[in-house]
Design an enzyme around this catalytic site. Structure first.
Site, PDB file in Angstrom:
ATOM      1  N   TYR A 143      -3.880   1.625  16.291  1.00 55.87           N
ATOM      2  CA  TYR A 143      -2.636   1.563  16.926  1.00 55.87           C
ATOM      3  C   TYR A 143      -2.845   1.221  18.374  1.00 55.87           C
ATOM      4  O   TYR A 143      -1.923   0.621  18.977  1.00 55.87           O
ATOM      5  CB  TYR A 143      -1.840   2.865  16.613  1.00 55.87           C
ATOM      6  N   GLU A 180      -3.414  -0.397   8.295  1.00 54.53           N
ATOM      7  CA  GLU A 180      -2.196  -0.089   8.978  1.00 54.53           C
ATOM      8  C   GLU A 180      -2.222  -0.246  10.533  1.00 54.53           C
ATOM      9  O   GLU A 180      -3.160  -0.265  11.123  1.00 54.53           O
ATOM     10  CB  GLU A 180      -2.268   1.730   9.404  1.00 54.53           C
ATOM     11  N   ASN A 194      -6.963   1.795  10.356  1.00 54.80           N
ATOM     12  CA  ASN A 194      -5.822   1.969  10.919  1.00 54.80           C
ATOM     13  C   ASN A 194      -5.909   1.795  12.362  1.00 54.80           C
ATOM     14  O   ASN A 194      -6.662   2.850  12.903  1.00 54.80           O
ATOM     15  CB  ASN A 194      -5.097   3.175  10.344  1.00 54.80           C
ATOM     16  N   GLU A 228      -7.002   8.455   6.636  1.00 48.92           N
ATOM     17  CA  GLU A 228      -7.268   9.011   8.221  1.00 48.92           C
ATOM     18  C   GLU A 228      -7.743  10.336   7.931  1.00 48.92           C
ATOM     19  O   GLU A 228      -6.970  11.510   8.236  1.00 48.92           O
ATOM     20  CB  GLU A 228      -6.038   9.143   8.751  1.00 48.92           C
ATOM     21  N   ARG A 285       0.809  -1.287  -0.030  1.00 47.71           N
ATOM     22  CA  ARG A 285      -0.097  -0.084   0.060  1.00 47.71           C
ATOM     23  C   ARG A 285       0.904   1.373   0.113  1.00 47.71           C
ATOM     24  O   ARG A 285       1.706   1.305   0.806  1.00 47.71           O
ATOM     25  CB  ARG A 285      -1.006  -0.038   1.337  1.00 47.71           C
ATOM     26  N   HIS A 316      -2.905  11.020   0.935  1.00 47.90           N
ATOM     27  CA  HIS A 316      -2.307  10.823   2.475  1.00 47.90           C
ATOM     28  C   HIS A 316      -1.571  12.208   2.892  1.00 47.90           C
ATOM     29  O   HIS A 316      -0.460  12.247   2.811  1.00 47.90           O
ATOM     30  CB  HIS A 316      -1.180   9.786   2.386  1.00 47.90           C
TER      31      HIS A 316
END
Ligand code: IFM
Length: 482
Positions: free
Chosen positions: A302, A379, A300, A171, A82, A126
């Site tokens: 985290y 992600e 995504n 995002e 990606r 992005h």
């Protein structure tokens, strides 16, 4: 080990293992072939905006060393890569005819991936908005969404014969709220009303881009990547519970509701009423555009978050949380929340808590609240304070544990019924971590910035084994031994 445990180490045939990067974070060569300036060039060159004044001018030099990076991907055994296309490389001023040279770089990249049997997954935006579009108002202006659709059509026509999977926007929360609300990302503004307007136009641009890509590449699989959160209340006090709901509204429901239900959540419409221009920019028909069908949702993830009502810092402290001393940023202040952390949880070098089970929680929540939709974890990864050992290796057992835990969380979510079809490690390479510059390393591959030398870390070897076997090492084995 029970049979169920063994099953939960293995991914189904066809599960897509990948890795990801973004143009401004890795490419460098910011003046090559007439590339125009983006808001990140401007921001990173403004004194005080990034750690050590770091910029993406050279980054990982991926623009010139991409062949070497493609070979690394072959070694890694990933099925997909990606990457994002730099808008100002394709349209240096954000509008008008495409730069053939700019597009040629991505053509070479796509061809190089196909030659190695790796699927290209293209992100169209992005965060590197062409600076002239920001000069005209940027994402708070409706016209930016129209410009984005034009650019999406150009890229889709140019690369459509080689790219089957498209991500419109990465995002949008960061682009809108970090960029226009908190001021810590480009363009560095601190205005909640502008952030809310940017939010809407990023979603509108997404919807317009879906139509543009579909018309150029009818068989395309199209989605977008959201950094959704898991927002938990610090205590069960009604004020903290309400605070967590406001954060959930801002981070999650303000995206998922318009995209998948065709409406904004009522509590958020109410909250942002009066923040101008804010959501007053919504026009008739916009929600139909935003909710155009997508083929997958990119997520995504985290770290989860814990929040308290802004008036309850003392109670959160008494309940054992770490409560930050600094003033809340404008977006949190507007939401009347403070973010707190749990001392018992390990953290990455970003200070982000590590709790893999939160990913299962998030994926199953999307399934429960929004129905069955194919999902890709586009992600997931972690920064740690890596270093090169005297003998030249980079040992990163914490990253291996982090990835192992989150891949298991994906399997758990699948087991619970979430249709998760792929997983992309962020990131292939250490790279320019936005406001943190080069101080944070997320890569499977170490970059020696002065020379550009690449050193695959131990996590690289570990992930290569996972992609090759389609399975994790049996649980109970030390995830840190690659
Ligand atoms: O580096 C970023 C990436 O650009 C977007 N998602 C989060 C990553 C880590 O902060």
């Amino acid at each position: 080990m029970s049979e169920t445990d063994a099953d939960l180490d293995r991914f189904p045939a066809g599960f897509l293992f990948g890795t990801a990067t973004a143009a401004y974070q890795v490419e460098g060569s910011v003046h090559a072939d007439g590339r125009g300036p983006s808001i990140w060039d401007t921001f990173s060159h403004t004194p005080g905006k990034t750690r050590n004044g770091d910029t993406g001018d050279i980054a990982c030099d991926h623009f010139r060393r991409y062949d070497e990076d493609l070979d690394l991907m072959t070694e890694l055994g990933v099925g997909a890569y990606r990457f994002s296309v730099s808008w100002p490389r394709v349209q240096p001023t954000g509008k008008g005819p495409a730069s053939t040279d700019g597009l040629d770089f991505y053509r070479r990249l796509v061809d190089g991936l196909h030659a190695r049997g790796i699927e290209p997954v293209v992100t169209l935006y992005h965060w590197d908005l062409p600076q002239p579009l920001q000069d005209a108002g940027g994402w708070p202006e409706r016209d930016t969404a129209a410009r984005f659709a034009e650019y999406a059509a150009i890229v889709a026509q140019a690369l459509g014969d080689g790219v089957a999977r498209w991500i419109t926007v990465n995002e949008p929360w960061c682009a809108a709220w970090l960029g226009y609300g908190m001021g810590v990302h480009a363009p560095g503004l601190t205005d909640v009303g502008l952030a809310a307007a940017a939010h809407h136009h990023l979603l509108l641009g997404h919807g317009e881009a879906v139509a543009a890509v579909r018309s150029a590449v009818p068989a395309a699989q199209i989605g977008l990547s959201l950094n959704l959160g898991v927002a938990r209340p610090a205590t069960d006090d009604p004020d903290d519970v309400a605070a967590a709901l406001r954060v959930d509204g801002n981070q999650n429901r303000m995206f998922l509701d318009p995209l998948l239900r065709g409406s904004y959540p009522a509590d958020m419409l109410e909250h942002y009423r009066g923040r101008l221009p804010g959501l007053s920019v919504i026009r008739d028909g916009d929600l139909q555009v935003i909710s155009r069908p997508i083929d997958f949702l990119g997520i995504n993830f985290y770290s989860p978050g814990t929040v308290a009502d802004a008036s309850r810092a003392a109670q959160a402290n008494a309940a054992g949380y770490c409560v930050p001393d600094e003033q809340p940023n404008p977006v949190s202040a507007d939401l009347r929340v403070i973010s707190v952390t749990r001392p018992a949880f390990p953290q990455t070098a970003m200070g982000w808590e590590i709790e893999p089970g939160a990913l299962t929680e998030l994926l199953t929540r999307v399934r429960r609240d929004y129905g069955q939709i194919p999902m890709l974890v586009t992600e997931n990864g972690a920064a740690f304070d890596d270093y090169v050992e005297p003998e030249g290796t980079v040992r990163d057992p914490e990253r291996i544990r982090y990835l192992d835990g989150h891949l298991r969380a994906v399997l758990q979510a699948r087991e619970a019924g979430a249709d998760v079809q792929g997983y992309f490690v962020w990131s292939l390479l250490d790279n320019f971590e936005w406001g943190f510059g080069y101080s944070k390393r997320f890569g499977l591959v170490w970059i020696d910035y002065p020379t550009g030398t690449r050193i695959p870390k131990e996590s690289f070897r570990w992930y290569a084994r996972v992609t090759q076997e389609g399975a994790l090492p049996p649980s109970g084995n030390d995830a840190g031994s690659a």
